[in-house]
Design a protein around this motif. Structure first.
Motif, short mmCIF file in Angstrom:
data_model
loop_
_atom_site.label_atom_id
_atom_site.label_comp_id
_atom_site.label_asym_id
_atom_site.label_seq_id
_atom_site.Cartn_x
_atom_site.Cartn_y
_atom_site.Cartn_z
N ALA A 189 -28.37 -48.89 59.56
CA ALA A 189 -29.41 -48.22 60.35
C ALA A 189 -28.80 -47.24 61.35
N VAL A 190 -27.52 -47.45 61.70
CA VAL A 190 -26.87 -46.57 62.69
C VAL A 190 -25.70 -45.81 62.11
N ASP A 191 -25.22 -46.19 60.94
CA ASP A 191 -24.08 -45.52 60.31
C ASP A 191 -24.23 -45.57 58.80
N SER A 192 -24.44 -44.41 58.20
CA SER A 192 -24.67 -44.35 56.76
C SER A 192 -23.41 -44.21 55.94
N SER A 193 -22.25 -44.04 56.61
CA SER A 193 -21.05 -43.69 55.86
C SER A 193 -19.90 -44.69 55.92
N ILE A 194 -19.86 -45.59 56.91
CA ILE A 194 -18.71 -46.48 57.02
C ILE A 194 -18.59 -47.35 55.77
N PRO A 195 -17.39 -47.44 55.18
CA PRO A 195 -17.21 -48.30 54.00
C PRO A 195 -17.39 -49.77 54.36
N ILE A 196 -18.21 -50.45 53.57
CA ILE A 196 -18.44 -51.88 53.74
C ILE A 196 -17.85 -52.60 52.54
N ILE A 197 -16.97 -53.57 52.79
CA ILE A 197 -16.42 -54.41 51.72
C ILE A 197 -16.86 -55.84 52.01
N PHE A 198 -17.66 -56.38 51.12
CA PHE A 198 -18.13 -57.75 51.29
C PHE A 198 -17.07 -58.74 50.79
N ILE A 199 -16.95 -59.84 51.52
CA ILE A 199 -16.15 -60.98 51.09
C ILE A 199 -17.15 -62.09 50.76
N THR A 200 -17.12 -62.57 49.53
CA THR A 200 -18.17 -63.48 49.09
C THR A 200 -17.62 -64.54 48.13
N THR A 201 -18.36 -65.62 48.00
CA THR A 201 -18.01 -66.66 47.03
C THR A 201 -18.83 -66.53 45.75
N GLU A 202 -19.77 -65.58 45.72
CA GLU A 202 -20.68 -65.45 44.60
C GLU A 202 -20.52 -64.09 43.91
N GLU A 203 -20.09 -64.11 42.66
CA GLU A 203 -19.88 -62.86 41.95
C GLU A 203 -21.20 -62.11 41.73
N SER A 204 -22.29 -62.82 41.60
CA SER A 204 -23.59 -62.19 41.40
C SER A 204 -24.04 -61.40 42.61
N PHE A 205 -23.39 -61.62 43.75
CA PHE A 205 -23.75 -60.94 44.98
C PHE A 205 -23.50 -59.44 44.90
N ALA A 206 -22.66 -58.99 43.97
CA ALA A 206 -22.32 -57.58 43.87
C ALA A 206 -23.55 -56.71 43.73
N LEU A 207 -24.55 -57.14 42.97
CA LEU A 207 -25.76 -56.35 42.76
C LEU A 207 -26.53 -56.18 44.07
N GLU A 208 -26.58 -57.23 44.86
CA GLU A 208 -27.28 -57.14 46.14
C GLU A 208 -26.57 -56.18 47.09
N GLY A 209 -25.25 -56.12 46.97
CA GLY A 209 -24.47 -55.24 47.82
C GLY A 209 -24.80 -53.78 47.65
N TYR A 210 -25.29 -53.39 46.47
CA TYR A 210 -25.65 -51.99 46.23
C TYR A 210 -26.80 -51.54 47.12
#
Length: 249
Positions: free
Chosen positions: A74-95
């Motif tokens: 909401a305040v920064d549209s460009s900063i790279p976000i790298i999620f650390i997760t235990t669920e491989e299916s989470f990748a789709l939500e990350g988009y």
């Protein structure tokens, strides 16, 4: 690289930091880490341009990683976000929050290196413009620029390591800044200001503001035109407010 690591588990934070230190040392990249134990803590100090990237655990007490990412976007549209997760299916939500990538726990050196190679490639081109000096092509890191002065069809670009004199007009230089801003580098519009005819100043290196000049970190003075004095005063105050609001020196 200036990286934010967000995870409510201290052991996971320290392990990730250790792997990142090893990688960045191997590629001879300087590093600075800020560790946060909740999304709320991270968001309370964040402002655009503060970090090169954020590593964000998805499962945390309080607001989770996804909600933290939504508020971040909401305040920064460009900063790279790298999620650390235990669920491989989470990748789709990350988009949905334009995440750059995700890494499964436990974090492996190989996977982390792959993500960091991509991230470094983005960083090295993000604030870089191409200039020509003495018929040679060079790449200028805008983060190193104190101010720019127009001299005919040439520019004098004062950087932290010396002066460059490319064949370029100030109008074209400003158009490059505008183009980068259109591609998500919103902090450039805050930091770089056309303060006087023939001059662009970078607020990152301003030590003082007077009625006539910006006093720069190298001791030089950059003039402020009388018609722009009020505008520059407001712009500089806004720049300082954003920094001090987040306890940045």
């Amino acid at each position: 690289m200036n990286l934010a690591l967000v995870d409510d588990l201290q052991s996971d934070l320290e392990y990730l930091q250790k792997l990142l230190l090893e990688y960045l040392s191997f590629v001879h990249e300087k590093s600075c880490f800020s560790l946060y134990y909740s999304g709320e803590e991270f968001l309370s100090v964040f402002y655009p341009g503060k970090f090169d990237a954020v590593f964000l655990d998805n499962l945390m007490d309080g607001i989770n990683g996804m909600e933290t990412a939504r508020r971040l976007r909401a305040v920064d549209s460009s900063i790279p976000i790298i999620f650390i997760t235990t669920e491989e299916s989470f990748a789709l939500e990350g988009y949905t929050v334009q995440a750059m990538d995700y890494i499964l726990k436990p974090v492996s050196k190989k996977r982390l290196a792959s993500v960091m190679n991509h991230l470094l490639g983005q960083k090295n081109s993000r604030h870089t413009i191409e200039i020509k000096e003495n018929r040679m092509t060079r790449y200028l890191n805008l983060d190193d620029v104190l101010y720019v002065r127009s001299v005919g069809h040439f520019l004098e670009i004062q950087t932290t390591s010396g002066t460059l004199k490319p064949y370029m007009t100030l109008e074209y230089f400003l158009s490059l800044l505008q183009q980068l801003g259109e591609y998500g580098e919103s902090s450039l519009g805050l930091r770089f200001q056309n303060c006087c005819r023939g001059y662009v100043v970078c607020f990152d290196y301003v030590n003082a503001f007077t009625s006539l000049n910006f006093v720069m970190s190298d001791g030089s003075n950059v003039p402020i035109s009388r018609p722009k004095h009020k505008e520059m005063k407001e712009a500089y105050a806004n720049y300082l407010f954003i920094k001090t609001r987040n306890n940045v020196d």
